[in-house]
Design a protein around this motif. Structure first.
Motif, PDB file in Angstrom:
ATOM      1  N   LYS A 169     -14.496 -24.439 -18.910  1.00 38.01           N
ATOM      2  CA  LYS A 169     -14.179 -25.846 -19.178  1.00 38.01           C
ATOM      3  C   LYS A 169     -12.728 -26.122 -18.800  1.00 38.01           C
ATOM      4  CE  LYS A 169     -14.744 -29.933 -21.280  1.00 38.01           C
ATOM      5  NZ  LYS A 169     -14.213 -30.922 -20.394  1.00 38.01           N
ATOM      6  N   LYS A 170     -11.831 -25.180 -19.085  1.00 39.66           N
ATOM      7  CA  LYS A 170     -10.424 -25.346 -18.693  1.00 39.66           C
ATOM      8  C   LYS A 170     -10.309 -25.436 -17.173  1.00 39.66           C
ATOM      9  CE  LYS A 170      -8.410 -22.998 -22.665  1.00 39.66           C
ATOM     10  NZ  LYS A 170      -7.696 -21.804 -23.158  1.00 39.66           N
ATOM     11  N   TRP A 171     -11.103 -24.598 -16.452  1.00 37.42           N
ATOM     12  CA  TRP A 171     -11.087 -24.659 -14.992  1.00 37.42           C
ATOM     13  C   TRP A 171     -11.570 -26.023 -14.501  1.00 37.42           C
ATOM     14  CZ3 TRP A 171      -9.389 -23.695 -10.444  1.00 37.42           C
ATOM     15  CH2 TRP A 171     -10.137 -24.064  -9.315  1.00 37.42           C
ATOM     16  N   LEU A 172     -12.677 -26.507 -15.053  1.00 37.47           N
ATOM     17  CA  LEU A 172     -13.198 -27.810 -14.640  1.00 37.47           C
ATOM     18  C   LEU A 172     -12.176 -28.913 -14.897  1.00 37.47           C
ATOM     19  CD1 LEU A 172     -16.937 -27.682 -15.805  1.00 37.47           C
ATOM     20  CD2 LEU A 172     -16.025 -27.412 -13.493  1.00 37.47           C
ATOM     21  N   ASP A 173     -11.526 -28.870 -16.062  1.00 42.90           N
ATOM     22  CA  ASP A 173     -10.504 -29.866 -16.372  1.00 42.90           C
ATOM     23  C   ASP A 173      -9.353 -29.791 -15.374  1.00 42.90           C
ATOM     24  OD1 ASP A 173     -12.017 -30.709 -18.513  1.00 42.90           O
ATOM     25  OD2 ASP A 173     -10.756 -29.766 -20.048  1.00 42.90           O
TER      26      ASP A 173
END
Length: 166
Positions: free
Chosen positions: A5-9
Motif C-alpha cells: 500500500k505504501k508503494w501504491l501511494d
C-alpha cells in the motif's frame, strides 16, 4: 499500512508532471539494474527476506516491493504482494520466457533489449515469443458479416440487399 500500500501511494502520489517524470526516471534505471543482475544469474533462485533482498538490490523495502509487483507475474510461484512485510521470506524463481513476454507486454524496450538475454534465450526463441505476443495484440472479428452472406435478421435475403442500407 502494508508495504505494498505504501508503494501504491508512492507510485500514484499526486505530483507535478516534472516531479512524476523525475520519480520514474529515478526508478527505471534501478529496475533495469535489478533485471541485469537477475539475468546475469539466470536459472538461480533468489531467496531472502524482503528487507535482505531490498538491501541486496540497493532499494528500500517499499520501492523493492514495487519491483516485486512488476516481476510477480513472471514468477513460477507468484507472491502474495499485499501481505508482504520486511521479514517475509521472498523466493524469486523466474520463468524467463514469461518474463521476456511480460517485458514485451509492458513495452519496456529498455528491458527486453538487454544484452544479457543473448545468453539466455536464442534469437529464434525471442522471435517466437515476440510473434506470440504480437498475435495477442491483433483484433480478429470472426463474426463479421460479408455483403453476400445471408442477412442475420432472418429475411433470407443477402445482407447487401437487406439490412446493409438500413
Amino acid at each position: 499500512m502494508s508495504i505494498y500500500k505504501k508503494w501504491l501511494d508512492l507510485a500514484q502520489a499526486a505530483r507535478t508532471e516534472e516531479e512524476d517524470k523525475k520519480f520514474w526516471d529515478d526508478y527505471f534505471p534501478r529496475e533495469q539494474k535489478n533485471y541485469e543482475v537477475i539475468l546475469e544469474n539466470a536459472g538461480e533462485t533468489i531467496e531472502g527476506t524482503l528487507s535482505e533482498l531490498a538491501e541486496k538490490f540497493n532499494m528500500d523495502a517499499v520501492v523493492f516491493t514495487g519491483f516485486l509487483d512488476g516481476i510477480n507475474t513472471s514468477l513460477t510461484k507468484p507472491l502474495d504482494i499485499e501481505s508482504l512485510t520486511e521479514k517475509s521470506l521472498v523466493t524469486l524463481s523466474i520463468d524467463l520466457e514469461k518474463l521476456y513476454y511480460n517485458m514485451l507486454y509492458a513495452k519496456a524496450e529498455w528491458l527486453f533489449t538487454l544484452p544479457q538475454w543473448d545468453g539466455i534465450l536464442s534469437v529464434e526463441k525471442r522471435k517466437a515469443i515476440k510473434k506470440e505476443y504480437n498475435e495477442t495484440r491483433i483484433v480478429k472479428n470472426d463474426n463479421k458479416i460479408s455483403r453476400n452472406d445471408p442477412c442475420p435478421c432472418g429475411s433470407g435475403k443477402k445482407y447487401k440487399k437487406c439490412c446493409i442500407d438500413k
